[in-house]
Design a protein around this motif. Sequence first.
Motif: not given
Length: 181
Positions: A27-28, A31-32, A35, A37, A39-40, A51, A68, A82, A84
């Motif tokens: 997940i990180d 996101h990181e 880019g 985001t 998945s929560r 996630c 996660c 994902t 997206e």
Amino acid sequence: MDMQPISLTVNGNAREPVKVPLGLMMIDFLHEYLGLTGSRLGCGQGLCHACVVIVDKPDGTSEEMRTCITGAHYFDGKKIRTVEGLAKRNEQGEAVELSPIQQKFLEHFSFQCGYCTPGFVNAATVLLERLKREPVAKAKVEETITAALNDHICRCTGYVRYYEAVKDLVLTTPGLVKDAT
């Protein structure tokens, strides 16, 4: 900090080796580093399934995977999707058409806050892909949907509308349901 490279395909795009810390959760990474985001990070313990991403297996099947609690290095060499990556996009990368399940969720007003929606969308996508290969008996549609979505938690209690949207799509998409019991 120990760094190791990972390479994977995300939403159809091959990602060159990226050095990331050992122990970094997927997940990180999404996101990181990418880019992405959609998945929560919900519970952070693998219980709520907000996630999840879709892992496409070499045999053509797919499965949900919680990001996660799964390290990024587990995904090395894998193909994932994902939320997206589900909508159709134009050459500029803009979403021009939602996936069928995304559209049904909108039509049924399936979500309130929307935090859990990416997980439900991915779970329903995996279910629809499975039903294209192995149609379900009409008498088992509700049971099949419940089994596919059961692990996902919605804190706003939007379950009924999520289930109704998926049932609507399953029943109206040719080839997903067979008449036999």
